[in-house]
Design a protein around this motif. Sequence first.
Motif, PDB file in Angstrom:
ATOM      1  N   TYR A  80     119.685 100.772  92.296  1.00 36.96           N
ATOM      2  CA  TYR A  80     119.721 102.298  92.029  1.00 36.96           C
ATOM      3  C   TYR A  80     118.479 103.085  92.308  1.00 36.96           C
ATOM      4  O   TYR A  80     118.387 104.186  92.407  1.00 36.96           O
ATOM      5  CB  TYR A  80     120.250 102.662  90.759  1.00 36.96           C
ATOM      6  N   THR A  81     117.175 102.369  92.292  1.00 33.48           N
ATOM      7  CA  THR A  81     116.071 102.954  92.486  1.00 33.48           C
ATOM      8  C   THR A  81     116.046 103.770  93.624  1.00 33.48           C
ATOM      9  O   THR A  81     115.484 104.914  93.976  1.00 33.48           O
ATOM     10  CB  THR A  81     115.005 101.968  92.740  1.00 33.48           C
ATOM     11  N   HIS A  82     116.704 103.094  94.777  1.00 30.59           N
ATOM     12  CA  HIS A  82     116.714 103.637  96.403  1.00 30.59           C
ATOM     13  C   HIS A  82     117.755 104.675  96.576  1.00 30.59           C
ATOM     14  O   HIS A  82     117.821 105.329  97.515  1.00 30.59           O
ATOM     15  CB  HIS A  82     116.637 102.590  97.216  1.00 30.59           C
ATOM     16  N   LEU A 101     109.314  99.758  87.836  1.00 33.95           N
ATOM     17  CA  LEU A 101     108.964  98.149  87.955  1.00 33.95           C
ATOM     18  C   LEU A 101     110.175  97.460  88.864  1.00 33.95           C
ATOM     19  O   LEU A 101     111.226  97.702  88.772  1.00 33.95           O
ATOM     20  CB  LEU A 101     109.296  97.439  86.533  1.00 33.95           C
ATOM     21  N   HIS A 102     109.443  96.797  89.729  1.00 33.20           N
ATOM     22  CA  HIS A 102     110.077  95.707  90.636  1.00 33.20           C
ATOM     23  C   HIS A 102     109.739  94.382  90.653  1.00 33.20           C
ATOM     24  O   HIS A 102     108.361  94.323  90.810  1.00 33.20           O
ATOM     25  CB  HIS A 102     110.223  96.299  92.120  1.00 33.20           C
ATOM     26  N   PHE A 112     114.929 100.253 103.444  1.00 34.33           N
ATOM     27  CA  PHE A 112     115.641 101.051 102.427  1.00 34.33           C
ATOM     28  C   PHE A 112     115.037 100.921 101.150  1.00 34.33           C
ATOM     29  O   PHE A 112     115.277 101.421 100.407  1.00 34.33           O
ATOM     30  CB  PHE A 112     117.104 100.795 102.498  1.00 34.33           C
ATOM     31  N   ARG A 113     114.472  99.915 100.994  1.00 36.29           N
ATOM     32  CA  ARG A 113     113.752  99.489  99.568  1.00 36.29           C
ATOM     33  C   ARG A 113     112.506 100.081  99.412  1.00 36.29           C
ATOM     34  O   ARG A 113     111.749 100.176  98.274  1.00 36.29           O
ATOM     35  CB  ARG A 113     113.434  98.003  99.353  1.00 36.29           C
ATOM     36  N   HIS A 114     111.871 101.075 100.415  1.00 33.39           N
ATOM     37  CA  HIS A 114     110.646 101.648 100.260  1.00 33.39           C
ATOM     38  C   HIS A 114     110.927 102.891  99.508  1.00 33.39           C
ATOM     39  O   HIS A 114     109.824 103.667  99.054  1.00 33.39           O
ATOM     40  CB  HIS A 114     109.904 101.777 101.693  1.00 33.39           C
ATOM     41  N   GLN A 115     111.963 103.528  99.616  1.00 37.56           N
ATOM     42  CA  GLN A 115     112.301 104.756  99.181  1.00 37.56           C
ATOM     43  C   GLN A 115     112.685 104.852  97.618  1.00 37.56           C
ATOM     44  O   GLN A 115     113.256 103.698  97.080  1.00 37.56           O
ATOM     45  CB  GLN A 115     113.671 105.286  99.970  1.00 37.56           C
TER      46      GLN A 115
END
Length: 142
Positions: A80-82, A101-102, A112-115
């Motif tokens: 959901y972060t992204h 945090l990840h 797509f995980r950079h967003q």
Amino acid sequence: MYFCIMKIIIINGPNLNLLGKREPEIYGSQTFEEFFQTLKLKYTEVEISYFQSNIEGEIIDKLHQVGFDYDGIILNAAAYTHTSVGIGDAVKGIETPVVELHISNVHAREEFRHQSFIAPVAKGVLFGFGLKGYDLAIQSFL
Ligand code: DQA
């Protein structure tokens, strides 16, 4: 003497209930429940609670519930972060500082995980340190 104990909550998002079983080469082989017990023993001076949900609205509800009362929130909103404008807006709307945090290094993974909809409104962001990141996040509040 009146002593006010610090309250910190860890909120984990979708699929993080599968830690220990899920893609262990990325997320490790320890369950979160097991790791959480070691954290609680390490920081006896802090009241640390834990909430996990696979449902976006439940994460938003929890942020509203604790966000005017707790001293710190450690939020791994996972996927959901992204994607979630709603979770980003909730973080913006509350008073308690949030550390995003990840477990994995999201910037070494798919684009797509950079967003992140959370990072611009978070106190800080920690990623790539495995479960140890949760420990570092607690220290950031002390
Ligand atoms: C994660 C990274 C996210 O991209 C992913 O969707 C997760 C876990 C992490 O902790 O590394 O589910 O937030």
